[in-house]
Design an enzyme around this catalytic site. Sequence first.
Site, PDB file in Angstrom:
ATOM      1  N   GLY A   1      11.163  -4.382 -51.537  1.00 19.69           N
ATOM      2  CA  GLY A   1      12.382  -5.056 -51.087  1.00 19.69           C
ATOM      3  C   GLY A   1      13.318  -4.252 -50.204  1.00 19.69           C
TER       4      GLY A   1
ATOM      5  N   ASP B   1      19.945  -5.899 -60.451  1.00 23.66           N
ATOM      6  CA  ASP B   1      20.150  -7.151 -61.190  1.00 23.66           C
ATOM      7  C   ASP B   1      20.528  -6.783 -62.629  1.00 23.66           C
ATOM      8  OD1 ASP B   1      19.990  -9.933 -61.639  1.00 23.66           O
ATOM      9  OD2 ASP B   1      17.884  -9.830 -62.153  1.00 23.66           O
TER      10      ASP B   1
ATOM     11  N   GLY C   1      19.588  -4.005 -63.990  1.00 22.13           N
ATOM     12  CA  GLY C   1      19.687  -2.545 -64.003  1.00 22.13           C
ATOM     13  C   GLY C   1      18.552  -1.876 -64.770  1.00 22.13           C
TER      14      GLY C   1
ATOM     15  N   GLU D   1      17.921   0.908 -52.904  1.00 17.72           N
ATOM     16  CA  GLU D   1      17.391  -0.285 -53.570  1.00 17.72           C
ATOM     17  C   GLU D   1      17.924  -1.533 -52.864  1.00 17.72           C
ATOM     18  OE1 GLU D   1      15.252  -1.821 -55.151  1.00 17.72           O
ATOM     19  OE2 GLU D   1      15.420  -1.372 -57.287  1.00 17.72           O
ATOM     20  N   ASP D   2      17.162  -2.601 -52.890  1.00 21.01           N
ATOM     21  CA  ASP D   2      17.645  -3.847 -52.283  1.00 21.01           C
ATOM     22  C   ASP D   2      18.694  -4.513 -53.152  1.00 21.01           C
ATOM     23  OD1 ASP D   2      15.768  -4.435 -54.258  1.00 21.01           O
ATOM     24  OD2 ASP D   2      14.698  -5.951 -53.100  1.00 21.01           O
TER      25      ASP D   2
ATOM     26  N   THR E   1      15.248  -1.598 -64.178  1.00 22.79           N
ATOM     27  CA  THR E   1      14.283  -0.793 -63.425  1.00 22.79           C
ATOM     28  C   THR E   1      14.805   0.633 -63.214  1.00 22.79           C
ATOM     29  OG1 THR E   1      13.796  -2.842 -62.248  1.00 22.79           O
ATOM     30  CG2 THR E   1      12.839  -0.828 -61.349  1.00 22.79           C
ATOM     31  N   LEU E   2      16.024   0.733 -62.703  1.00 22.62           N
ATOM     32  CA  LEU E   2      16.542   2.071 -62.391  1.00 22.62           C
ATOM     33  C   LEU E   2      16.952   2.834 -63.643  1.00 22.62           C
ATOM     34  CD1 LEU E   2      18.447   1.492 -59.047  1.00 22.62           C
ATOM     35  CD2 LEU E   2      16.188   2.473 -59.420  1.00 22.62           C
TER      36      LEU E   2
ATOM     37  N   LYS F   1      24.422  -7.618 -58.644  1.00 20.23           N
ATOM     38  CA  LYS F   1      24.939  -8.797 -59.363  1.00 20.23           C
ATOM     39  C   LYS F   1      25.621  -8.279 -60.628  1.00 20.23           C
ATOM     40  CE  LYS F   1      21.153 -11.893 -58.048  1.00 20.23           C
ATOM     41  NZ  LYS F   1      19.873 -12.450 -58.541  1.00 20.23           N
TER      42      LYS F   1
ATOM     43  N   ARG G   1      10.934 -12.483 -46.660  1.00 17.38           N
ATOM     44  CA  ARG G   1      11.501 -11.145 -46.394  1.00 17.38           C
ATOM     45  C   ARG G   1      11.906 -10.989 -44.932  1.00 17.38           C
ATOM     46  NH1 ARG G   1      10.119  -7.955 -50.928  1.00 17.38           N
ATOM     47  NH2 ARG G   1       8.085  -8.395 -51.823  1.00 17.38           N
TER      48      ARG G   1
HETATM   49  P1  5GP Z   1      16.570  -5.106 -62.323  1.00 18.42           P
HETATM   50  O1  5GP Z   1      15.613  -4.132 -62.916  1.00 18.42           O
HETATM   51  O2  5GP Z   1      17.859  -4.509 -61.837  1.00 18.42           O
HETATM   52  O3  5GP Z   1      16.805  -6.286 -63.234  1.00 18.42           O
HETATM   53  O4  5GP Z   1      15.801  -5.766 -61.139  1.00 18.42           O
HETATM   54  C1  5GP Z   1      15.835  -5.357 -59.844  1.00 18.42           C
HETATM   55  C2  5GP Z   1      14.729  -6.053 -59.073  1.00 18.42           C
HETATM   56  O5  5GP Z   1      14.678  -7.463 -59.393  1.00 18.42           O
HETATM   57  C3  5GP Z   1      15.007  -5.999 -57.591  1.00 18.42           C
HETATM   58  O6  5GP Z   1      14.508  -4.813 -57.010  1.00 18.42           O
HETATM   59  C4  5GP Z   1      14.316  -7.243 -57.108  1.00 18.42           C
HETATM   60  O7  5GP Z   1      12.956  -6.982 -56.880  1.00 18.42           O
HETATM   61  C5  5GP Z   1      14.419  -8.233 -58.243  1.00 18.42           C
HETATM   62  N1  5GP Z   1      15.540  -9.191 -58.049  1.00 18.42           N
HETATM   63  C6  5GP Z   1      16.621  -9.320 -58.833  1.00 18.42           C
HETATM   64  N2  5GP Z   1      17.442 -10.296 -58.370  1.00 18.42           N
HETATM   65  C7  5GP Z   1      16.850 -10.786 -57.250  1.00 18.42           C
HETATM   66  C8  5GP Z   1      17.235 -11.811 -56.299  1.00 18.42           C
HETATM   67  O8  5GP Z   1      18.267 -12.493 -56.372  1.00 18.42           O
HETATM   68  N3  5GP Z   1      16.369 -12.009 -55.268  1.00 18.42           N
HETATM   69  C9  5GP Z   1      15.209 -11.315 -55.131  1.00 18.42           C
HETATM   70  N4  5GP Z   1      14.451 -11.609 -54.080  1.00 18.42           N
HETATM   71  N5  5GP Z   1      14.832 -10.341 -55.995  1.00 18.42           N
HETATM   72  C10 5GP Z   1      15.648 -10.078 -57.045  1.00 18.42           C
END
Ligand code: 5GP
Length: 178
Positions: free
Chosen positions: A48, A106, A108, A102-103, A110-111, A134, A168
């Site tokens: 991403g 969400d 958190g 990071e893109d 993963t990180l 978010k 993308r």
């Molecule tokens: P986390 O581990 O913070 O919950 O997830 C992060 C990952 O979830 C991001 O790198 C992405 O791949 C995916 N993700 C979370 N929200 C969105 C969203 O609104 N759109 C897209 N395309 N990917 C998202």
Amino acid sequence: MNRIQVKDKFFVPFLDAHTIHERITDLAAQINEDYQGKETLFIGILNGSFIFASDLFKKISIPASISFIKLVSYKGTTSSGTVITSIGLEEDLSDKHVVLVEDIVDTGRTLTEFIPVLKKQNPASVKICTLLQKPDALLFPLQVDYVGFSIPNKFVVGYGLDYDGMGRNSGEIYQLAD
Ligand code: 5GP
């Protein structure tokens, strides 16, 4: 900007290219100031972040290198039930100042799981730069140092972010239509 269709879903315009680029210019200026005199390694998290990392990196004027990794999680025996590891990181991180790019952050998760893995390689510092966050979705106590835009808890695509692998390839960001 008009509404777009990606696979079976419709998305409405959310952030246009000009707004995104202006914000990235500000983020880069802040990073250039914060890392003055420090050699910095940017690590873009695939897939991403590839467009964001590239646009951000072009505006970095301190001495810096960049590398890209993929994060893979698999079932393990930790308390959270998953183990996260990276593919593609060949650099020696010892004493390097690392900026993870990071893109979107969400929950958190993963990180939060990956940063301890990275810290085992003894970098001098690790900071997180995300284009989008978010805040209402955050479930893990993650400190995000540079945030492009805080956005509502709705699914977005474009500018590197996908819906089921597609979408993308847009210079703008779109939000799932109601
Ligand atoms: P986390 O581990 O913070 O919950 O997830 C992060 C990952 O979830 C991001 O790198 C992405 O791949 C995916 N993700 C979370 N929200 C969105 C969203 O609104 N759109 C897209 N395309 N990917 C998202």
